[in-house]
Design an enzyme around this catalytic site. Structure first.
Site, PDB file in Angstrom:
ATOM      1  NE  ARG A  46      19.892  36.529  12.637  1.00  0.00           N
ATOM      2  CZ  ARG A  46      19.052  37.229  13.382  1.00  0.00           C
ATOM      3  NH1 ARG A  46      17.762  37.212  13.105  1.00  0.00           N
ATOM      4  NH2 ARG A  46      19.494  37.933  14.398  1.00  0.00           N
ATOM      5  NE  ARG A  86      22.089  38.917  18.450  1.00  0.00           N
ATOM      6  CZ  ARG A  86      21.076  38.215  17.939  1.00  0.00           C
ATOM      7  NH1 ARG A  86      21.177  36.912  17.793  1.00  0.00           N
ATOM      8  NH2 ARG A  86      19.979  38.817  17.604  1.00  0.00           N
TER       9      ARG A  86
HETATM   10  P1  AMP Z   1      18.416  42.048  15.881  1.00  0.00           P
HETATM   11  O1  AMP Z   1      17.843  41.363  14.694  1.00  0.00           O
HETATM   12  O2  AMP Z   1      17.609  43.213  16.340  1.00  0.00           O
HETATM   13  O3  AMP Z   1      18.771  41.119  17.000  1.00  0.00           O
HETATM   14  O4  AMP Z   1      19.800  42.686  15.397  1.00  0.00           O
HETATM   15  C1  AMP Z   1      20.824  41.906  14.842  1.00  0.00           C
HETATM   16  C2  AMP Z   1      22.152  42.657  14.949  1.00  0.00           C
HETATM   17  O5  AMP Z   1      22.084  43.900  14.234  1.00  0.00           O
HETATM   18  C3  AMP Z   1      22.534  43.059  16.360  1.00  0.00           C
HETATM   19  O6  AMP Z   1      23.188  42.018  17.051  1.00  0.00           O
HETATM   20  C4  AMP Z   1      23.473  44.242  16.090  1.00  0.00           C
HETATM   21  O7  AMP Z   1      24.723  43.799  15.653  1.00  0.00           O
HETATM   22  C5  AMP Z   1      22.798  44.920  14.914  1.00  0.00           C
HETATM   23  N1  AMP Z   1      21.807  45.925  15.367  1.00  0.00           N
HETATM   24  C6  AMP Z   1      20.460  45.877  15.236  1.00  0.00           C
HETATM   25  N2  AMP Z   1      19.883  46.962  15.749  1.00  0.00           N
HETATM   26  C7  AMP Z   1      20.874  47.735  16.218  1.00  0.00           C
HETATM   27  C8  AMP Z   1      20.904  48.986  16.886  1.00  0.00           C
HETATM   28  N3  AMP Z   1      19.781  49.654  17.162  1.00  0.00           N
HETATM   29  N4  AMP Z   1      22.124  49.472  17.218  1.00  0.00           N
HETATM   30  C9  AMP Z   1      23.256  48.825  16.959  1.00  0.00           C
HETATM   31  N5  AMP Z   1      23.302  47.625  16.338  1.00  0.00           N
HETATM   32  C10 AMP Z   1      22.117  47.080  15.970  1.00  0.00           C
END
Ligand code: AMP
Length: 275
Positions: free
Chosen positions: A139, A150
């Site tokens: 990914r 992150r």
């Molecule tokens: P995750 O799979 O939850 O780690 O999310 C992957 C990416 O999606 C994150 O690194 C952010 O760029 C974006 N993302 C997911 N959830 C959010 C959120 N609640 N607010 C802002 N960006 C988000």
């Protein structure tokens, strides 16, 4: 059941959310998954989010909030949900509070999966190296470099939610470094302990509806019905003690925000058995 799973990327929120879906028949609302779908299908939201996500940044609050709000309005969200990856900022948490209030819904718990960041990075480095060796696709935002960004964004923008929910007496912490099965067990214990508060509510509502304790005792089964007044007294006592237990649960949750969930659950279970 309405639950939020809080934790840095790689802490296992997705895995645990899926288990909650299977166990409780609720839906998983993963903002990351929703955004990835939007990117893959090139929707207007996806086009806005694509580069931000690839760099490990956060997509603007208003985009994520409206995506989640629309999803909460769908019929399958009625039975409950587990939020994974949302909220990620204090404004998102405030917006969620507003949304839930407007929809007359209550949040049951926020479960924080606490992990050791350097161990997390090491895990990802090993996993990515193995995937690359096998020629598998990684990914774009799952590389050690982007994960570092992150994690920094988690620390700056998401970690304040620990305080936010702890102040609201919603936060429970689980050691996310334990084996997956053990983390699941702990989460289930917490949710079980919280669900244990419900009988007291039922009893209170029976009382409100004018169903006396004698009637309640009768409803409790043949043994209780046989002993008439004694059973009524017992039922009354049980209603009282369950209400007391409920009070103690919230008190313990408040005090226990800093304790490990294992200790909290142990305490709650013991008290409930006594009650
Ligand atoms: P995750 O799979 O939850 O780690 O999310 C992957 C990416 O999606 C994150 O690194 C952010 O760029 C974006 N993302 C997911 N959830 C959010 C959120 N609640 N607010 C802002 N960006 C988000």
């Amino acid at each position: 059941m309405r639950v939020i799973l809080l934790g840095p990327p790689g802490s296992g929120k997705g895995t645990q959310a899926q288990r909650l879906v299977e166990r409780y028949g609720i839906i998983q609302l993963s903002s990351g998954e929703m955004l990835r779908t939007a990117v893959a299908t090139e929707t207007p939201v996806g086009l806005k989010a694509k580069d931000i996500m690839a760099a490990g940044g956060l997509v603007p609050d208003e985009i994520v909030i409206s995506t989640i709000s629309d999803r909460l309005d769908q019929p399958d969200a009625k039975r409950g949900f587990v939020l994974d990856g949302f909220p990620r900022t204090v404004p998102q948490a405030q917006a969620l509070d507003e949304l839930l209030k407007r929809k007359h819904l209550k949040l049951d718990a926020v479960i924080e999966l606490r992990v050791n960041e350097s161990a997390l990075l090491q895990r990802v480095e090993t996993r990515v190296a193995q995937m690359r060796l096998r020629g598998e696709e990684v990914r774009v935002d799952d590389t050690p470099e982007v994960l570092t960004a992150r994690l920094a964004s988690y620390r700056a923008k998401t970690e304040p939610l620990i305080h936010y929910y702890s102040e609201r007496r919603k936060l429970l912490t689980v050691d996310g470094m334990m084996p997956i099965e053990e983390v699941t067990r702990q989460i289930n214990r917490i949710l079980h302990a919280l669900a244990g508060k419900k009988p007291a509510k039922k009893a209170a509502s029976r009382k409100r509806r004018g169903m006396g304790t004698r009637k309640a005792a009768k409803k409790a089964g043949p043994r209780a019905a046989k002993s008439g007044v004694k059973a009524a007294a017992a039922a009354k006592k049980s209603v009282k003690s369950r209400a007391g237990a409920r009070k103690r649960v919230s008190e313990t949750l408040r005090k226990g925000a800093k304790k490990s969930s294992a200790r909290i659950v142990k305490k709650l279970t013991k008290r409930r058995v006594k009650a």
